[in-house]
Design an enzyme around this catalytic site. Structure first.
Site, PDB file in Angstrom:
ATOM      1  N   HIS A   1       0.463  -1.377  -0.228  1.00  0.00           N
ATOM      2  CA  HIS A   1      -0.162  -0.133   0.115  1.00  0.00           C
ATOM      3  C   HIS A   1       0.499   1.116  -0.113  1.00  0.00           C
ATOM      4  O   HIS A   1       1.586   1.189   0.707  1.00  0.00           O
ATOM      5  CB  HIS A   1      -0.717  -0.078   1.281  1.00  0.00           C
ATOM      6  CG  HIS A   1      -2.291  -0.904   1.110  1.00  0.00           C
ATOM      7  ND1 HIS A   1      -3.578  -0.353   1.829  1.00  0.00           N
ATOM      8  CD2 HIS A   1      -2.502  -1.867   0.167  1.00  0.00           C
ATOM      9  CE1 HIS A   1      -4.220  -1.785   1.786  1.00  0.00           C
ATOM     10  NE2 HIS A   1      -3.588  -2.477   0.431  1.00  0.00           N
TER      11      HIS A   1
ATOM     12  N   GLU B   1      -6.468  -0.132  -5.873  1.00  0.00           N
ATOM     13  CA  GLU B   1      -7.510   0.417  -4.664  1.00  0.00           C
ATOM     14  C   GLU B   1      -6.807   1.778  -4.802  1.00  0.00           C
ATOM     15  O   GLU B   1      -5.974   1.711  -5.116  1.00  0.00           O
ATOM     16  CB  GLU B   1      -7.237  -0.147  -3.004  1.00  0.00           C
ATOM     17  CG  GLU B   1      -7.812  -2.061  -2.750  1.00  0.00           C
ATOM     18  CD  GLU B   1      -7.386  -1.706  -1.133  1.00  0.00           C
ATOM     19  OE1 GLU B   1      -8.073  -1.032  -0.092  1.00  0.00           O
ATOM     20  OE2 GLU B   1      -6.422  -2.549  -0.672  1.00  0.00           O
TER      21      GLU B   1
END
Length: 327
Positions: free
Chosen positions: A38, A107
């Site tokens: 991430h 995402e």
């Protein structure tokens, strides 16, 4: 026999701590390690986001037995697929064949940072198909030129390439995504214990897959161990209340502030209903059972938060693994 893994959560721990936890998890007896990838944490209270590939390179040298995996990397926006292919090949060499490349369609939280917008899900899956095709081609060691709808590759070759390439797992969420990726990936990745998903994947997957001929089904589940159950619930609520939003929501939120707003009405008791919390190892182990019943071959646990992570790895992991394997 089901294999059990430990999750290196880059959103909740710093890079040096993650490498230390990885070494401890190997010593405790975990079969594999997975790392999130991430650019931002889901919530600001988690507070971290080191570069996963740098961490995994260090982990490859700090461990010798456990398998390593990205869970998952998006190879379409923040990274060009040629760069993912190069990184995966290097990590496979550093780990001496212990690495699996876990891929997904991404995402918004992480991928919007490069300023290219956030495509609709159908386009993201189309992009992922092209990315996997490019990565597969580069892992042959041949010179690759590729002219797709979304990606171009001009005379690229991976010079340090492991023999046989790198196994690829892909995150799927339903029949349509299985249809798209079952012929491109070796292994299935999913975060829901869905037996129908596993059965559909197995019924459609070619017999190739991994070296053993088995296509692994790799899941993940959060737990919150703490000697004090209320402290475990409070930590899970503070750092993991976003978890209940589901992929359809979580994939599209752009910032930690968005996740905070989306989860503002989630109560501690709601989190405790969905995530096993507290000191009872039997309860923590039992929460994994739905994945076993659904036919998953591999399950990675997430110990929520950094506060008890070192103690969990040193004192709790080994007895918890005994209970998991007894299931």
């Amino acid at each position: 026999m089901t294999r059990f893994g430990y999750t290196l959560m880059t959103e909740q721990s710093g890079p040096r701590e993650l490498v230390r936890y990885a070494a401890g998890a190997e010593e405790a007896g975990f079969d594999f390690l997975v790392s999130s990838d991430h650019f931002s944490p889901w919530l600001t209270s988690q507070g971290h986001a080191p570069h996963a590939w740098t961490v995994l390179g260090a982990v490859a040298q700090a461990t010798s037995r456990v398998e390593l995996m990205t869970y998952v990397t998006c190879p379409t926006m923040r990274y060009h697929p040629t760069i993912v292919a190069q990184k995966a090949a290097t990590l496979q060499l550093l780990s001496e064949g212990r690495f699996t490349l876990g891929l997904g369609s991404g995402e918004n939280l992480n991928e919007h940072v490069v300023g290219e917008g956030w495509p609709a899900v159908q386009m993201r899956q189309d992009m992922l198909v092209e990315a996997i095709e490019i990565i597969r081609a580069l892992h042959t060691g041949e010179l690759v030129t590729y002219d797709g709808q979304y990606f171009r590759v001009d005379s690229a070759r991976i010079w340090d390439n492991p023999e046989g390439g790198v196994p690829i797992g892909v995150a799927v969420s339903g029949d349509s995504s299985i249809e798209r990726f079952v012929d491109l990936a070796d292994h299935l990745i999913a975060v829901e214990p869905d037996a129908d998903l596993v059965q559909t994947w197995d019924s459609k997957h070619p017999t190739g897959g991994s070296d053993s001929g088995e296509s692994r089904k790799i899941g993940q589940i959060p737990i919150s161990w703490d000697p004090d159950r209320e402290a475990a619930i409070a930590r899970a609520h503070d750092e993991f209340r976003w978890f209940g939003g589901g992929w359809g929501v979580n994939a599209d939120l752009p910032t930690p502030a968005g996740f905070a707003a989306a989860s503002q009405f989630v109560r501690p008791e709601d989190v405790a209903d969905s995530i096993a919390c507290g000191p009872d190892l039997d309860e923590l182990a039992e929460s994994v059972r739905p994945f076993l019943d659904a036919g998953f071959t591999d399950v990675a646990v997430v110990q929520i938060g950094d506060a008890q992570q070192e103690r969990f790895v040193a004192e709790v992991a080994a007895p918890l693994l005994e209970k998991l394997r007894a299931l």
